[in-house]
Motif scaffolding. Structure first.
Motif, PDB file in Angstrom:
ATOM      1  N   ARG A 169      60.250  28.429  40.380  1.00 57.81           N
ATOM      2  CA  ARG A 169      59.147  29.170  39.428  1.00 57.81           C
ATOM      3  C   ARG A 169      59.340  30.552  39.736  1.00 57.81           C
ATOM      4  O   ARG A 169      59.389  30.880  40.903  1.00 57.81           O
ATOM      5  N   VAL A 170      58.859  31.354  38.599  1.00 56.01           N
ATOM      6  CA  VAL A 170      58.689  32.778  38.881  1.00 56.01           C
ATOM      7  C   VAL A 170      57.580  33.270  39.779  1.00 56.01           C
ATOM      8  O   VAL A 170      56.420  33.197  39.421  1.00 56.01           O
ATOM      9  N   LEU A 171      57.982  34.262  40.497  1.00 50.68           N
ATOM     10  CA  LEU A 171      56.970  35.078  41.423  1.00 50.68           C
ATOM     11  C   LEU A 171      57.003  36.494  40.945  1.00 50.68           C
ATOM     12  O   LEU A 171      57.868  37.152  40.720  1.00 50.68           O
ATOM     13  N   ILE A 172      55.663  36.852  40.677  1.00 59.25           N
ATOM     14  CA  ILE A 172      55.460  38.189  40.201  1.00 59.25           C
ATOM     15  C   ILE A 172      54.248  39.086  40.991  1.00 59.25           C
ATOM     16  O   ILE A 172      53.681  38.194  41.755  1.00 59.25           O
ATOM     17  N   PRO A 173      54.392  40.468  41.170  1.00 57.69           N
ATOM     18  CA  PRO A 173      53.243  40.782  41.630  1.00 57.69           C
ATOM     19  C   PRO A 173      51.927  40.641  40.826  1.00 57.69           C
ATOM     20  O   PRO A 173      52.009  40.197  39.357  1.00 57.69           O
ATOM     21  N   GLY A 174      50.761  40.824  41.286  1.00 56.29           N
ATOM     22  CA  GLY A 174      49.688  40.549  40.458  1.00 56.29           C
ATOM     23  C   GLY A 174      49.495  41.118  39.336  1.00 56.29           C
ATOM     24  O   GLY A 174      49.858  42.564  39.259  1.00 56.29           O
ATOM     25  N   LEU A 175      48.975  40.820  38.206  1.00 54.49           N
ATOM     26  CA  LEU A 175      48.684  41.497  36.952  1.00 54.49           C
ATOM     27  C   LEU A 175      47.763  42.749  37.312  1.00 54.49           C
ATOM     28  O   LEU A 175      46.690  42.484  38.140  1.00 54.49           O
ATOM     29  N   VAL A 176      47.908  43.758  36.652  1.00 62.33           N
ATOM     30  CA  VAL A 176      46.900  45.040  36.629  1.00 62.33           C
ATOM     31  C   VAL A 176      46.329  45.372  35.155  1.00 62.33           C
ATOM     32  O   VAL A 176      47.016  45.402  34.311  1.00 62.33           O
ATOM     33  N   GLU A 177      44.835  45.040  35.230  1.00 58.97           N
ATOM     34  CA  GLU A 177      44.277  45.389  33.800  1.00 58.97           C
ATOM     35  C   GLU A 177      43.602  46.790  33.942  1.00 58.97           C
ATOM     36  O   GLU A 177      42.785  47.382  34.897  1.00 58.97           O
ATOM     37  N   SER A 178      44.412  47.496  33.256  1.00 58.18           N
ATOM     38  CA  SER A 178      44.417  49.030  33.388  1.00 58.18           C
ATOM     39  C   SER A 178      43.127  49.581  32.328  1.00 58.18           C
ATOM     40  O   SER A 178      42.758  50.824  32.703  1.00 58.18           O
ATOM     41  N   HIS A 179      42.630  48.956  31.541  1.00 60.87           N
ATOM     42  CA  HIS A 179      41.462  49.480  30.838  1.00 60.87           C
ATOM     43  C   HIS A 179      40.597  48.281  30.152  1.00 60.87           C
ATOM     44  O   HIS A 179      41.066  47.528  29.137  1.00 60.87           O
ATOM     45  N   ILE A 180      39.545  48.248  30.619  1.00 62.96           N
ATOM     46  CA  ILE A 180      38.572  46.947  29.845  1.00 62.96           C
ATOM     47  C   ILE A 180      37.057  47.487  30.201  1.00 62.96           C
ATOM     48  O   ILE A 180      36.884  48.598  31.018  1.00 62.96           O
ATOM     49  N   HIS A 181      36.133  47.011  29.511  1.00 58.90           N
ATOM     50  CA  HIS A 181      34.665  47.397  29.536  1.00 58.90           C
ATOM     51  C   HIS A 181      34.067  46.225  29.977  1.00 58.90           C
ATOM     52  O   HIS A 181      33.655  45.292  29.059  1.00 58.90           O
ATOM     53  N   LEU A 182      33.676  45.856  31.278  1.00 62.54           N
ATOM     54  CA  LEU A 182      33.236  44.742  31.589  1.00 62.54           C
ATOM     55  C   LEU A 182      31.717  44.727  31.328  1.00 62.54           C
ATOM     56  O   LEU A 182      31.200  43.712  30.954  1.00 62.54           O
ATOM     57  N   ASP A 183      31.100  45.889  31.103  1.00 62.08           N
ATOM     58  CA  ASP A 183      29.450  45.891  30.981  1.00 62.08           C
ATOM     59  C   ASP A 183      29.135  45.710  29.431  1.00 62.08           C
ATOM     60  O   ASP A 183      28.196  45.393  29.061  1.00 62.08           O
ATOM     61  N   LYS A 184      30.116  45.729  28.429  1.00 62.36           N
ATOM     62  CA  LYS A 184      29.867  45.336  27.218  1.00 62.36           C
ATOM     63  C   LYS A 184      30.700  44.012  26.726  1.00 62.36           C
ATOM     64  O   LYS A 184      30.659  43.635  25.519  1.00 62.36           O
ATOM     65  N   ALA A 185      31.046  43.299  27.819  1.00 61.16           N
ATOM     66  CA  ALA A 185      31.816  41.776  27.241  1.00 61.16           C
ATOM     67  C   ALA A 185      30.915  40.961  26.846  1.00 61.16           C
ATOM     68  O   ALA A 185      29.469  40.819  27.130  1.00 61.16           O
ATOM     69  N   LEU A 186      31.200  40.093  25.930  1.00 61.57           N
ATOM     70  CA  LEU A 186      30.705  38.723  25.710  1.00 61.57           C
ATOM     71  C   LEU A 186      29.254  38.967  25.017  1.00 61.57           C
ATOM     72  O   LEU A 186      28.188  38.367  25.100  1.00 61.57           O
ATOM     73  N   ILE A 187      29.343  39.810  24.191  1.00 65.19           N
ATOM     74  CA  ILE A 187      27.964  39.949  23.103  1.00 65.19           C
ATOM     75  C   ILE A 187      28.228  40.138  21.775  1.00 65.19           C
ATOM     76  O   ILE A 187      27.291  40.301  20.922  1.00 65.19           O
TER      77      ILE A 187
END
Length: 407
Positions: A46-64
């Motif tokens: 199976r394929v091994l890769i470096p960790g994914l990098v989330e470069s732009h997100i708004h956690l404080d406005k999520a799930l509303i």
């Protein structure tokens, strides 16, 4: 060794490799490692890769999204709906939602994230402080960069300028801004640079988020970046107005962006949803021109932006799904294009965020993801399970899935 990953695929067409991990680092890569290990993971090709990098997100406005929907689907209503909801946010509410969103992205293989945390004179620092708290609580699971983000503008929201400096004193990692939502845009950009230089921090702007290119400031930003010798330290999100430029003008600006080494976080899930709402026919995609930026050498990243709110009423924190969405949107499905997509959620954002010792070489940090696919070229289009996520040399996520087909 602490962890030994046996027979993983690092590249297509090459021999499978064993990867040894000790004290949070990759210490060995070889076709066969015989040294004892506390934990052995049988990759079985199976394929091994470096960790994914989330470069732009708004956690404080999520799930509303369920609290007050954006019925028109426009950017204007998204802004107004969110502005109406923000006074109802308590620190406990923000904490619960942001924590849930953070765990969503961690479970999908993200080992580093840059999140914009907003503040203004009306709501104060409640959201910002909450995100700072989560950064500390989850430091063993994910590296977090927090952007000081003035969503309501700086000059048009008196008192925000002072808060920008206060946010940096409180520990913000990056100076944010939103030139298109303030006036004048060039003065907004000037102030952001002034703050960034004072604290020696990188810059990340919400830039030229519009269906039209009639009033853009990206060219000014590029020239300012070059003049201040801030090459490679400025990132921009959205940048959708570029898609409306004539080719000659677009090429001029992209060349200037490449010279300034500005990184672009393309946000297809949000921009497809909000963009071109007034087009009656031949509806535009309204996403920044990913291919053209990439081809000229601009560092292009793919990111989530929002999860289930007025700006993006869907999403589950899976960056692979964002990348899959970008493939048809950006015409990235060709044989030569597809291999350039995985780096847009790994190496490219790692570069934009200035991550040190990131990658899959001996000496790099052991921030890795084992994918449930055996062809690296298919790492995006399979949207595979993340079988193992390893952060700082420790297993943080393990997913086992059994499928039975009855005939």
């Amino acid at each position: 060794m602490d962890i030994l990953i046996k027979q993983a695929r690092l590249s297509d067409g090459e021999a499978l490799q064993d990867v040894g991990i000790k004290d949070g680092k990759i210490v060995a890569i070889s076709e066969s490692i015989t040294e004892n290990s506390v934990t052995v993971i049988e990759a079985q090709g199976r394929v091994l890769i470096p960790g994914l990098v989330e470069s732009h997100i708004h956690l404080d406005k999520a799930l509303i999204a369920d609290r007050k929907p954006n019925k028109s689907g426009t950017l204007q209503e998204a802004i107004s709906v969110t502005a109406e909801l923000k006074p109802t946010f308590t620190e406990e509410d923000i904490y619960a939602r942001a924590k849930r969103a953070l765990e969503m992205i961690i479970s999908h293989g993200v080992t580093a994230v840059r999140t914009h945390a907003e503040f203004d004179p009306a709501q104060g620092f409640s959201g910002f402080k909450t995100i700072m708290k989560l950064k500390e609580e989850y430091r063993d699971l994910i590296d977090m960069q927090i952007v000081a983000f003035p969503q309501e503008g700086i000059f048009k929201a008196p008192g925000t300028e002072k808060m920008m400096y206060e946010a940096m004193e409180m520990g913000a990692d990056v100076v944010g801004g939103i030139p298109y939502n303030d006036a004048p845009a060039d003065k907004h950009i000037d102030l952001v640079f002034e703050i960034a230089k004072k604290y020696d921090k990188d810059i990340d702007l919400h830039q030229d988020f519009s269906d039209e290119a009639t009033d853009i400031s990206i060219e000014y930003l590029c020239k300012k970046t070059i003049a201040e010798n801030y090459h490679g330290r400025v990132s921009v999100g959205h940048l959708t107005a570029l898609h409306a430029l004539e080719p000659e003008r677009l090429n001029e600006i992209i060349a200037l962006m490449a010279e300034a080494q500005i990184s672009v976080m393309a946000l297809p899930a949000t921009d497809l949803h909000l963009g071109a709402r007034n087009d009656l026919y031949n509806v535009r995609r309204a996403v920044t021109p990913i291919r053209k930026l990439r081809d000229v050498g601009v560092n292009v990243c793919l990111a989530t932006n929002n999860i289930r709110n007025a700006f993006t009423p869907y999403g589950n924190g899976d960056l692979m799904q964002i990348a899959m969405l970008a493939i048809p949107v950006g015409h990235l499905g060709g044989a030569d294009d597809l291999p350039t997509v995985l780096p847009m959620i790994t190496d490219n954002p790692a570069k934009a965020l200035g991550l040190q010792h990131y990658g899959l070489q001996v000496g790099d940090n052991a921030d890795l993801v084992l994918l449930d696919t055996k062809v690296k070229a298919d790492a995006i289009i399979d949207i595979p399970e993340r079988n193992y996520v390893i952060k700082n040399g420790k297993i943080t996520v393990e997913v086992k899935k059994e499928v039975t087909i009855f005939k």
